[in-house]
Design a protein around this motif. Structure first.
Motif, PDB file in Angstrom:
ATOM      1  N   LEU A 273       1.178  -0.612   0.055  1.00 26.37           N
ATOM      2  CA  LEU A 273       0.383   0.371   0.054  1.00 26.37           C
ATOM      3  C   LEU A 273       0.680   1.317   0.172  1.00 26.37           C
ATOM      4  O   LEU A 273       1.550   1.054   0.984  1.00 26.37           O
ATOM      5  CB  LEU A 273      -0.845   0.083   0.756  1.00 26.37           C
TER       6      LEU A 273
ATOM      7  N   CYS B 115      -9.380   4.983  -0.170  1.00 29.64           N
ATOM      8  CA  CYS B 115      -8.838   4.069  -1.113  1.00 29.64           C
ATOM      9  C   CYS B 115      -9.000   3.453  -2.074  1.00 29.64           C
ATOM     10  O   CYS B 115      -9.678   3.272  -3.137  1.00 29.64           O
ATOM     11  CB  CYS B 115      -8.627   2.350   0.113  1.00 29.64           C
TER      12      CYS B 115
ATOM     13  N   TYR C 161      -8.975   0.871  -5.334  1.00 33.26           N
ATOM     14  CA  TYR C 161      -8.684  -0.538  -5.678  1.00 33.26           C
ATOM     15  C   TYR C 161      -9.111  -0.946  -6.450  1.00 33.26           C
ATOM     16  O   TYR C 161      -9.308  -0.205  -7.455  1.00 33.26           O
ATOM     17  CB  TYR C 161      -9.389  -1.559  -3.938  1.00 33.26           C
TER      18      TYR C 161
ATOM     19  N   ASP D 126     -13.360  -7.192  -3.460  1.00 37.10           N
ATOM     20  CA  ASP D 126     -11.938  -6.276  -4.082  1.00 37.10           C
ATOM     21  C   ASP D 126     -12.065  -5.088  -3.537  1.00 37.10           C
ATOM     22  O   ASP D 126     -10.658  -5.469  -3.065  1.00 37.10           O
ATOM     23  CB  ASP D 126     -11.386  -5.411  -5.488  1.00 37.10           C
ATOM     24  N   ASN D 127     -12.875  -5.385  -3.112  1.00 35.38           N
ATOM     25  CA  ASN D 127     -12.618  -3.606  -1.725  1.00 35.38           C
ATOM     26  C   ASN D 127     -12.691  -4.103  -0.081  1.00 35.38           C
ATOM     27  O   ASN D 127     -12.302  -3.499   0.787  1.00 35.38           O
ATOM     28  CB  ASN D 127     -13.645  -3.023  -1.734  1.00 35.38           C
TER      29      ASN D 127
ATOM     30  N   TRP E 184     -10.451  -5.696   2.042  1.00 36.22           N
ATOM     31  CA  TRP E 184      -8.307  -5.507   1.845  1.00 36.22           C
ATOM     32  C   TRP E 184      -7.894  -6.839   3.023  1.00 36.22           C
ATOM     33  O   TRP E 184      -8.554  -6.796   3.867  1.00 36.22           O
ATOM     34  CB  TRP E 184      -7.849  -4.794   1.690  1.00 36.22           C
TER      35      TRP E 184
ATOM     36  N   ASN F 118      -9.113  -7.687   8.120  1.00 33.30           N
ATOM     37  CA  ASN F 118      -9.601  -7.823   6.573  1.00 33.30           C
ATOM     38  C   ASN F 118     -10.048  -6.506   7.061  1.00 33.30           C
ATOM     39  O   ASN F 118     -10.945  -6.619   8.025  1.00 33.30           O
ATOM     40  CB  ASN F 118     -10.970  -8.418   7.129  1.00 33.30           C
TER      41      ASN F 118
ATOM     42  N   CYS G 241      -3.728   0.272  -3.457  1.00 39.65           N
ATOM     43  CA  CYS G 241      -2.810  -1.117  -3.599  1.00 39.65           C
ATOM     44  C   CYS G 241      -2.376  -1.396  -4.437  1.00 39.65           C
ATOM     45  O   CYS G 241      -3.085  -0.962  -6.177  1.00 39.65           O
ATOM     46  CB  CYS G 241      -4.278  -2.440  -3.373  1.00 39.65           C
TER      47      CYS G 241
ATOM     48  N   TYR H  35      -0.133  -7.470   2.815  1.00 37.08           N
ATOM     49  CA  TYR H  35      -0.837  -6.421   1.890  1.00 37.08           C
ATOM     50  C   TYR H  35      -1.971  -8.307   1.036  1.00 37.08           C
ATOM     51  O   TYR H  35      -0.815  -8.801   0.212  1.00 37.08           O
ATOM     52  CB  TYR H  35      -1.158  -5.784   1.685  1.00 37.08           C
TER      53      TYR H  35
ATOM     54  N   THR I 214      -3.545 -10.411  -1.324  1.00 37.59           N
ATOM     55  CA  THR I 214      -5.159 -10.760  -3.051  1.00 37.59           C
ATOM     56  C   THR I 214      -4.829 -12.343  -3.711  1.00 37.59           C
ATOM     57  O   THR I 214      -3.440 -12.928  -2.970  1.00 37.59           O
ATOM     58  CB  THR I 214      -4.229  -9.725  -3.625  1.00 37.59           C
TER      59      THR I 214
END
Length: 308
Positions: free
Chosen positions: A165, A189, A191, A198-199, A201, A213, A240, A264, A266
Motif C-alpha cells: 500500500l 483507497c 482498489y 475487491d474492496n 483488503w 480484514n 494497492c 497485503y 490478494t
C-alpha cells in the motif's frame, strides 16, 4: 485413423466450452465442428457431450475420451516439433500468456533483447488476467501466480509477487498515516474493483501473524495497476499495487509505503511460475525463452520486497 482430426476438434470444443468458440479458433464454422463431433460420437457409439440450451458438459464416457484425446493432441504437437528438435536451433513462434501487469512490467521490456539474440524465434505475448489454458488457448508457455502450480504441467519458478500500500506524503500529511489496517476505513483507497469483494483488503502482520480484514472505500476504482499508481501520484488516496509497479515511484520518493509491517494479500499474490507441457523433448524455442525470462526476472530487484 480417420477419426484423429475429429478427436482434435472434440478437445478444442471441450477446452473452449462451445462449438462456436471452437470454430472461431479453428477457422471454421460451428456447424462443421458440430458435425465432426457427431461423427466421432457415431463412430464410437457413445455420447461424448451432453447438450443443453446454455452449455455443453461431458458425459462419463466423454470425460474418459477427452483425457485420451488430450494425450493424442499432445503427441501430435510433439511430432510437429520433431524437425525443430532434431535441428536443435531455436526457431518458430512461441505463444506466451501472462497476467497483464506482470507481463507489461516484467516480460515486455525484455522482448526486444530476446528477439535480437534469437533472430529465428518470434513471440506472441498475450496479456490477460483471465485464467489461461495451454491446450484450449493454443499456448506454448504461460505465467501463473499461485503457490500451488497445477498438476500435470511442468513449472519453473520465477519470483514471488507481493503487494504494498502506498500514498503520497502530501496525502498522508493531510489525512494522517494509518497505524493499523482498521484505520484504512477512514481513508480514501484506490482498489481493483474487478469482482465483488475487491474492496475487502486482507492483511497478515509480518511478525505477530495477526490476521485482519477491512472493507475500504474510495472515489477512484480501476483494474489497471498503472492507473492506480497515477491516481496515488495525484494524491487521490492510498492505493494497492504490485511491488514491481510501485518500486520506481518509491525509489524516487514520489510515494511512501503505508503499513509496512503488514502483508497485503490478494489473489494476485504468491510465487510466479512459467508453465509448459511436460514434454521431455521441450522445443529449443521454448527452452531458450524460459531460461532467458527466468534469468531476467530473477535478476530484477522485485525480490527485495519479498525477502524483507
Amino acid at each position: 485413423m480417420g477419426l484423429l482430426p475429429y478427436m482434435a476438434v472434440f478437445v478444442k470444443v471441450v477446452e473452449t466450452g462451445s462449438f462456436s468458440a471452437a470454430a472461431e479458433q479453428l477457422g471454421t464454422t460451428a456447424s462443421s465442428v458440430s458435425r465432426q463431433v457427431a461423427s466421432l460420437e457415431q463412430a464410437l457409439s457413445v455420447k461424448l457431450l451432453i447438450r443443453t440450451t446454455r452449455r455443453l458438459k461431458l458425459s462419463a464416457a466423454g470425460s474418459d475420451a477427452y483425457a485420451r484425446c488430450c494425450e493424442m493432441v499432445e503427441s501430435a504437437r510433439s511430432v510437429l516439433e520433431l524437425a525443430e528438435r532434431v535441428n536443435d536451433t531455436p526457431q518458430g513462434m512461441v505463444r506466451l500468456s501472462a497476467p497483464r501487469a506482470f507481463g507489461k512490467e516484467l516480460i515486455a521490456p525484455h522482448i526486444e533483447e530476446f528477439l535480437h539474440r534469437y533472430p529465428e524465434v518470434d513471440i506472441q505475448l498475450k496479456l490477460t488476467d483471465r485464467p489461461a489454458d495451454l491446450i484450449g488457448d493454443d499456448l506454448d508457455l504461460m505465467v501463473r501466480i499461485t503457490d500451488t502450480p497445477p498438476a500435470g504441467l511442468a513449472a519453473r519458478p520465477l519470483i514471488r509477487v507481493s503487494h504494498i500500500l502506498c500514498a503520497t506524503a502530501a496525502y498522508l500529511e493531510k489525512r494522517g498515516c494509518p497505524q493499523h489496517p482498521n484505520d484504512l476505513a477512514q481513508h480514501s483507497c484506490l482498489y481493483l474493483g474487478e469482482v465483488a469483494g475487491d474492496n475487502c483488503w486482507r492483511f497478515s502482520h509480518l511478525h505477530t501473524q495477526e490476521q485482519v480484514n477491512v472493507t475500504v472505500r474510495g472515489r477512484y476504482v480501476t483494474n489497471h495497476s498503472k492507473a492506480r499508481l497515477e491516481g496515488v501520484l495525484s494524491h487521490l488516496g492510498i492505493g494497492c499495487l504490485p511491488w514491481f509497479v510501485a518500486r520506481d515511484a518509491l525509489a524516487a520518493q514520489q510515494v511512501v509505503e503505508v503499513l509496512p509491517q503488514w502483508d497485503y494479500q490478494t489473489s494476485y499474490y504468491g510465487m510466479s511460475w512459467i508453465l509448459y507441457h511436460p514434454n521431455r523433448f521441450l522445443p529449443p524455442k521454448c527452452r531458450v525463452l524460459i531460461d532467458f525470462l527466468a534469468g531476467k526476472i530473477a535478476d530484477n530487484d522485485v525480490n527485495r520486497r519479498a525477502c524483507r
